[in-house]
Design a protein around this motif. Structure first.
Motif, PDB file in Angstrom:
ATOM      1  N   GLN A  87      55.952  29.775  55.286  1.00  0.00           N
ATOM      2  CA  GLN A  87      57.357  30.187  55.435  1.00  0.00           C
ATOM      3  C   GLN A  87      58.265  28.975  55.499  1.00  0.00           C
ATOM      4  OE1 GLN A  87      57.934  32.642  58.952  1.00  0.00           O
ATOM      5  NE2 GLN A  87      58.859  34.157  57.610  1.00  0.00           N
ATOM      6  N   LEU A  88      57.860  27.993  56.320  1.00  0.00           N
ATOM      7  CA  LEU A  88      58.716  26.821  56.541  1.00  0.00           C
ATOM      8  C   LEU A  88      58.900  26.011  55.253  1.00  0.00           C
ATOM      9  CD1 LEU A  88      60.247  25.071  58.625  1.00  0.00           C
ATOM     10  CD2 LEU A  88      58.088  23.944  59.148  1.00  0.00           C
ATOM     11  N   PHE A  89      57.828  25.910  54.456  1.00  0.00           N
ATOM     12  CA  PHE A  89      57.883  25.027  53.284  1.00  0.00           C
ATOM     13  C   PHE A  89      58.032  25.785  51.962  1.00  0.00           C
ATOM     14  CE2 PHE A  89      55.230  22.480  56.361  1.00  0.00           C
ATOM     15  CZ  PHE A  89      56.292  21.685  56.760  1.00  0.00           C
ATOM     16  N   GLY A  90      58.305  27.102  52.044  1.00  0.00           N
ATOM     17  CA  GLY A  90      58.526  27.866  50.812  1.00  0.00           C
ATOM     18  C   GLY A  90      57.289  27.963  49.938  1.00  0.00           C
ATOM     19  N   VAL A  91      56.129  28.082  50.557  1.00  0.00           N
ATOM     20  CA  VAL A  91      54.879  28.238  49.806  1.00  0.00           C
ATOM     21  C   VAL A  91      54.505  29.723  49.868  1.00  0.00           C
ATOM     22  CG1 VAL A  91      52.399  27.678  49.822  1.00  0.00           C
ATOM     23  CG2 VAL A  91      54.100  25.901  50.366  1.00  0.00           C
ATOM     24  N   THR A  92      54.089  30.302  48.720  1.00  0.00           N
ATOM     25  CA  THR A  92      53.718  31.725  48.722  1.00  0.00           C
ATOM     26  C   THR A  92      52.280  31.887  49.192  1.00  0.00           C
ATOM     27  OG1 THR A  92      55.068  31.914  46.763  1.00  0.00           O
ATOM     28  CG2 THR A  92      53.671  33.814  47.292  1.00  0.00           C
ATOM     29  N   PRO A  93      52.071  32.628  50.303  1.00  0.00           N
ATOM     30  CA  PRO A  93      50.683  32.813  50.759  1.00  0.00           C
ATOM     31  C   PRO A  93      50.007  33.964  50.027  1.00  0.00           C
ATOM     32  CG  PRO A  93      52.221  33.816  52.309  1.00  0.00           C
ATOM     33  CD  PRO A  93      53.057  33.275  51.181  1.00  0.00           C
ATOM     34  N   GLN A  94      48.710  33.841  49.772  1.00  0.00           N
ATOM     35  CA  GLN A  94      47.916  34.984  49.303  1.00  0.00           C
ATOM     36  C   GLN A  94      46.650  35.025  50.149  1.00  0.00           C
ATOM     37  OE1 GLN A  94      47.196  35.260  45.068  1.00  0.00           O
ATOM     38  NE2 GLN A  94      45.633  36.830  45.348  1.00  0.00           N
ATOM     39  N   THR A  95      46.564  36.044  50.993  1.00  0.00           N
ATOM     40  CA  THR A  95      45.388  36.102  51.866  1.00  0.00           C
ATOM     41  C   THR A  95      44.281  36.900  51.184  1.00  0.00           C
ATOM     42  OG1 THR A  95      46.291  38.015  53.022  1.00  0.00           O
ATOM     43  CG2 THR A  95      46.686  35.864  54.015  1.00  0.00           C
ATOM     44  N   ILE A  96      43.051  36.421  51.359  1.00  0.00           N
ATOM     45  CA  ILE A  96      41.886  37.047  50.726  1.00  0.00           C
ATOM     46  C   ILE A  96      41.007  37.578  51.870  1.00  0.00           C
ATOM     47  CG2 ILE A  96      39.984  36.709  49.101  1.00  0.00           C
ATOM     48  CD1 ILE A  96      42.596  35.804  47.820  1.00  0.00           C
ATOM     49  N   PRO A  97      40.701  38.896  51.834  1.00  0.00           N
ATOM     50  CA  PRO A  97      39.947  39.474  52.966  1.00  0.00           C
ATOM     51  C   PRO A  97      38.580  38.836  53.159  1.00  0.00           C
ATOM     52  CG  PRO A  97      40.812  41.203  51.535  1.00  0.00           C
ATOM     53  CD  PRO A  97      41.059  39.903  50.822  1.00  0.00           C
ATOM     54  N   LEU A  98      38.224  38.658  54.430  1.00  0.00           N
ATOM     55  CA  LEU A  98      36.844  38.297  54.750  1.00  0.00           C
ATOM     56  C   LEU A  98      35.954  39.487  54.407  1.00  0.00           C
ATOM     57  CD1 LEU A  98      37.145  36.699  58.338  1.00  0.00           C
ATOM     58  CD2 LEU A  98      37.137  35.528  56.127  1.00  0.00           C
ATOM     59  N   ARG A  99      34.642  39.212  54.239  1.00  0.00           N
ATOM     60  CA  ARG A  99      33.706  40.324  54.050  1.00  0.00           C
ATOM     61  C   ARG A  99      33.657  41.156  55.342  1.00  0.00           C
ATOM     62  NH1 ARG A  99      30.218  35.976  52.259  1.00  0.00           N
ATOM     63  NH2 ARG A  99      29.979  35.945  49.989  1.00  0.00           N
ATOM     64  N   GLU A 100      32.967  42.299  55.258  1.00  0.00           N
ATOM     65  CA  GLU A 100      32.775  43.180  56.425  1.00  0.00           C
ATOM     66  C   GLU A 100      32.182  42.422  57.612  1.00  0.00           C
ATOM     67  OE1 GLU A 100      33.015  46.685  57.388  1.00  0.00           O
ATOM     68  OE2 GLU A 100      34.665  46.228  56.004  1.00  0.00           O
ATOM     69  N   ASP A 101      31.281  41.449  57.299  1.00  0.00           N
ATOM     70  CA  ASP A 101      30.619  40.710  58.388  1.00  0.00           C
ATOM     71  C   ASP A 101      31.439  39.487  58.836  1.00  0.00           C
ATOM     72  OD1 ASP A 101      30.321  38.939  56.340  1.00  0.00           O
ATOM     73  OD2 ASP A 101      28.138  38.780  56.452  1.00  0.00           O
ATOM     74  N   TYR A 102      32.705  39.421  58.396  1.00  0.00           N
ATOM     75  CA  TYR A 102      33.651  38.362  58.792  1.00  0.00           C
ATOM     76  C   TYR A 102      33.340  36.996  58.178  1.00  0.00           C
ATOM     77  CZ  TYR A 102      35.349  41.826  62.069  1.00  0.00           C
ATOM     78  OH  TYR A 102      35.874  42.982  62.606  1.00  0.00           O
ATOM     79  N   THR A 103      32.534  36.951  57.125  1.00  0.00           N
ATOM     80  CA  THR A 103      32.313  35.666  56.433  1.00  0.00           C
ATOM     81  C   THR A 103      33.304  35.545  55.277  1.00  0.00           C
ATOM     82  OG1 THR A 103      30.588  36.662  55.062  1.00  0.00           O
ATOM     83  CG2 THR A 103      29.861  35.487  57.045  1.00  0.00           C
TER      84      THR A 103
END
Ligand SMILES: Cc1ncc(COP(=O)(O)O)c(C=O)c1O
Length: 352
Positions: free
Chosen positions: A119-135
């Protein structure tokens, strides 16, 4: 809100650090600090001479510390960058590498400062889900990105990735910077510093706040290709030329030199972690495999927020995140044996 705020500041959702309450007798297991003091040799630095020299600006390049870190990790001093905590190093890296018009990739469950820097630096985030086991699953990371960043071990899950998995990512993701945030690496994961000579787009960031007991000093560093370090230096020298004060630099040097003390504290924390995991499991918790100085524990069938409040009432502070996918977990920092015993005893008094 003020009419004087810029549009960026109006939209910001700042990072909320873990509490630092001043309550007598509180067992503080909420911000992943070390329960052990820094190397006793740090105290020897506080001499009249050191204090007298505070009149003078410190070395803007912290050369002594860079060389110490370079020797420790068998790289050259030109491959090392230091800053005022690894948070600052990360912030400068966001400015140096990720403002490229494409998304920056990171796990959906990860260090909560990354979206704030976006947000601060104007970068677009794209979050990628962890697997079911949180890896973390790098198969899901598209190559069209401005960069990739992830902690190893991940926070707050505490799960570490093998170096081979990181190398597989680096082999395919060659056109943008990959940052491995190794705040907790010393507690059982493998550092990717061994790969920096092979991959010019790899930047490894570490901190002295956790395994070297210097959270109050604010020292972090990055290791990578000389050209990445040059990029960081350009940003640093356009922002704050003296990020490390004289005492912080000297304390950080000692923290690396006193390797026996470092190993002793790290080993104690790992042993206490293993004991804590076993005790939590006896109480019915599901604990994710931890390679960090904290554990992420699910009190299966019980309410994590309520347990966090109960612990607080018992003067034990742990971290609870009221966020999707992790709102049934408690993040518990590993303290001394005595502190963890008190935490377990307090849990045993939970009756709801
Ligand atoms: C994953 C991760 N990275 C970076 C940091 C920042 O550490 P510092 O700014 O103290 O070096 C933290 C602190 O908790 C962290 O959890």
């Amino acid at each position: 809100m003020s009419k004087f705020w810029s549009p960026v500041v109006r939209e910001l959702e700042p990072y909320v650090p873990g509490e630092q309450p001043q309550i007598d007798g509180l067992i503080k297991l909420n911000t992943n600090e070390s329960p052990y003091p820094p190397s006793p040799k740090v105290l020897d630095l506080i001499t009249h001479d050191t204090i007298d020299r505070l009149r003078l600006y410190p070395d803007p390049n912290s050369k002594k510390l860079k060389n110490t870190i370079a020797n420790y990790y068998k790289v050259s001093g030109e491959q090392v960058f230091v800053g005022n905590g690894s948070d600052e190093v990360l912030a400068l890296a966001f400015m140096a590498f990720f403002q490229q018009g494409k998304p920056l990739l990171f796990p959906d469950i990860s260090y909560s400062f990354y979206p704030v820097y976006c947000q601060l630096f104007g970068v677009t985030p794209q979050t990628i889900p962890l697997r079911e086991d949180y890896t973390i699953n790098f198969d899901d990371y598209p190559l069209d990105n401005s960069g990739v960043i992830f902690p190893n071990p991940n926070a707050p899950t505490a799960i570490g990735l093998p170096l081979a998995t990181i190398e597989a990512l680096l082999k395919k993701n060659t056109e943008s910077v990959v940052i491995v945030d190794e705040a907790y690496v010393d507690f059982g994961a493998e550092t990717a510093i061994a790969l920096v000579d092979k991959y010019p787009n790899l930047l490894v960031v570490q901190t002295l706040s956790k395994s070297r007991s210097l959270a109050g000093m604010r020292v972090g560093f990055a290791v990578g290709h000389k050209d990445l370090i040059d990029g960081l230096d350009r940003v640093k020298n356009s922002f704050n030329s003296y990020p490390l004060d004289r005492i912080a630099e000297a304390a950080a040097v000692v923290a690396f030199e006193d390797d026996n003390y470092f190993c002793e504290c790290r080993d104690k924390i790992i042993a206490t972690r293993e004991w804590t995991v076993a005790e939590l499991e006896k109480l019915g918790f599901r604990v994710l495999p931890s390679q960090a100085n904290f554990v992420f524990a699910d009190p299966v069938g019980k309410n994590a927020a309520d347990i966090a409040q109960h612990l607080r009432d018992q003067k034990v502070l742990v971290r609870y995140f009221n966020k999707p996918r992790i709102n049934q977990f408690l993040r518990i920092t590993i303290g001394t044996d005595a502190q963890m015993q008190m935490m377990i005893d307090a849990l045993k008094r939970y009756t709801r």
